[in-house]
Scaffold this active site. Structure first.
Site, PDB file in Angstrom:
ATOM      1  N   MET A  58       0.797  -1.228   0.000  1.00 51.42           N
ATOM      2  CA  MET A  58       0.000   0.000   0.000  1.00 51.42           C
ATOM      3  C   MET A  58       0.834   1.285   0.000  1.00 51.42           C
ATOM      4  O   MET A  58       0.301   2.358  -0.226  1.00 51.42           O
ATOM      5  CB  MET A  58      -0.981   0.005   1.177  1.00 51.42           C
ATOM      6  CG  MET A  58      -0.367  -0.115   2.541  1.00 51.42           C
ATOM      7  SD  MET A  58       0.170   1.457   3.316  1.00 51.42           S
ATOM      8  CE  MET A  58      -1.389   2.252   3.612  1.00 51.42           C
ATOM      9  N   TYR A  59       2.141   1.193   0.232  1.00 45.68           N
ATOM     10  CA  TYR A  59       2.966   2.390   0.221  1.00 45.68           C
ATOM     11  C   TYR A  59       3.045   2.941  -1.201  1.00 45.68           C
ATOM     12  O   TYR A  59       3.489   2.243  -2.128  1.00 45.68           O
ATOM     13  CB  TYR A  59       4.380   2.103   0.723  1.00 45.68           C
ATOM     14  CG  TYR A  59       4.489   1.664   2.166  1.00 45.68           C
ATOM     15  CD1 TYR A  59       3.443   1.831   3.068  1.00 45.68           C
ATOM     16  CD2 TYR A  59       5.658   1.081   2.635  1.00 45.68           C
ATOM     17  CE1 TYR A  59       3.549   1.419   4.388  1.00 45.68           C
ATOM     18  CE2 TYR A  59       5.787   0.678   3.960  1.00 45.68           C
ATOM     19  CZ  TYR A  59       4.724   0.845   4.822  1.00 45.68           C
ATOM     20  OH  TYR A  59       4.838   0.436   6.136  1.00 45.68           O
ATOM     21  N   SER A  60       2.642   4.182  -1.356  1.00 45.09           N
ATOM     22  CA  SER A  60       2.568   4.819  -2.680  1.00 45.09           C
ATOM     23  C   SER A  60       1.763   3.971  -3.665  1.00 45.09           C
ATOM     24  O   SER A  60       2.004   4.002  -4.865  1.00 45.09           O
ATOM     25  CB  SER A  60       3.970   5.090  -3.251  1.00 45.09           C
ATOM     26  OG  SER A  60       4.630   6.094  -2.520  1.00 45.09           O
TER      27      SER A  60
END
Length: 326
Positions: A58-60
């Site tokens: 889910m990061y970036s």
């Protein structure tokens, strides 16, 4: 650099882990570094002996995995680095694009490997607890991911100790893969994990890889009671304001600053040195958007706090409500 076994395994990790939430695309968060700005941090981390890199799908919105994967292919030998990613958070409003169902886990590991450009990850972690999926379904799916060769080990992140104990019991009961690590919320201004989770992990041989070891920059000593924000992230990070900023939290920071001055080091280094000395802590996950932050984190390994200094750092703490499990 110092290295340690991650939990009760033979996997060797550097005692500092570079968290990759900071690297990806600024279109996701204003404080995130784009790929060109990120690359020097991966290069310097490797030069400093860091072999452990943690990201999440889910990061970036996946770009962090892409940026990390390209950097590792260009700068490192795959067998020399330990790559960790996570699964859980929803990417869209469609019902099966989040959680810890078999369907989502199987789709997510393939998506992460595709973005990373790798055949496997070393550590595949559940980012949070899924209240809507039976834990038996989750643990069997994770076991199958390991047996398929797509992950070498599995880990967990913020949850209640009873939940973690339940997951480990289910894995033990059915002969499935057990978690080797716990990525929990733990630092000098949030120590509730010392009540149950940390002792449980120590007893079961599970390594702690705490997130937010500097309380999202709060323990760097540059926040003010009046609400000043020295960085872009500090000014836009509403989540940090939900976690910290009590009067007692500032009292802890005052003590950190005082001891940092005695050692002629930064407050962040003192906060890290304290955490590194705690039972079962293997490798705190640090974020760095400025090169000195990365270099200071590694230098913190050289700081040896006295028992009196550790007690002084801990003395101002007051209990907090449970934070960071959602």
């Amino acid at each position: 650099m110092q290295y340690t076994n991650l939990g009760h395994t033979g996997l060797k990790v550097s005692r500092i882990c570079l968290g990759c939430m900071t690297y990806g695309t600024s279109q996701w968060r204003d404080w995130v570094l784009d790929e060109a700005e990120s690359r020097p941090f991966f290069a310097r981390a490797l030069e400093l002996g860091i072999n452990f890199f943690d990201t999440a799908d889910m990061y970036s919105r996946g770009v962090s995995e892409e940026v990390l994967g390209r950097a590792m292919r260009d700068l490192a030998n795959r067998d020399d680095v330990v790559i960790a990613t996570k699964v859980y958070f929803h990417w869209s409003d469609t019902p099966n694009r989040g959680g810890l169902s078999r369907k989502h886990i199987m789709a997510s590991i393939d998506g992460s490997l595709r973005r990373l450009g790798m055949d496997y990850v070393d550590l595949y972690q559940i980012h949070r607890w899924d209240y809507e999926t039976p834990i038996e379904e989750t643990m069997e799916a994770l076991h199958d991911v390991v047996k398929a060769g797509k992950a070498r080990y599995i880990g967990a992140s913020s949850m209640y100790a009873w939940q973690f104990a339940t997951a480990q019991h289910v894995a033990e009961r059915y002969g499935w893969t057990r978690f080797i690590s716990m990525q929990n919320h733990y630092n000098l201004v949030y120590r509730e994990e010392e009540r149950e989770m940390n002792p449980l992990c120590a007893a079961q041989g599970v390594g702690l890889i705490p997130w937010s070891p500097l309380a999202r920059g709060f323990l760097a000593g540059n926040r003010t009671r009046g609400g000043g924000h020295p960085t872009v992230r500090a000014g836009t990070d509403d989540f940090a304001h939900q976690l910290y900023y009590q009067d007692a939290d500032f009292a802890v920071v005052d003590r950190v600053v005082e001891i940092a001055q005695k050692h002629d080091v930064s407050p962040a280094q003192i906060a890290l040195a304290w955490l590194l000395a705690q039972p079962a802590v293997a490798s705190p996950i640090i974020g760095a958007s400025k090169m000195y932050q990365l270099e200071e984190a590694v230098e913190a390994l050289k700081i040896d706090l006295t028992p009196e200094e550790r007690s002084a750092l801990q003395a101002p703490y007051v209990p907090h409500p449970v934070l960071g499990h959602s």
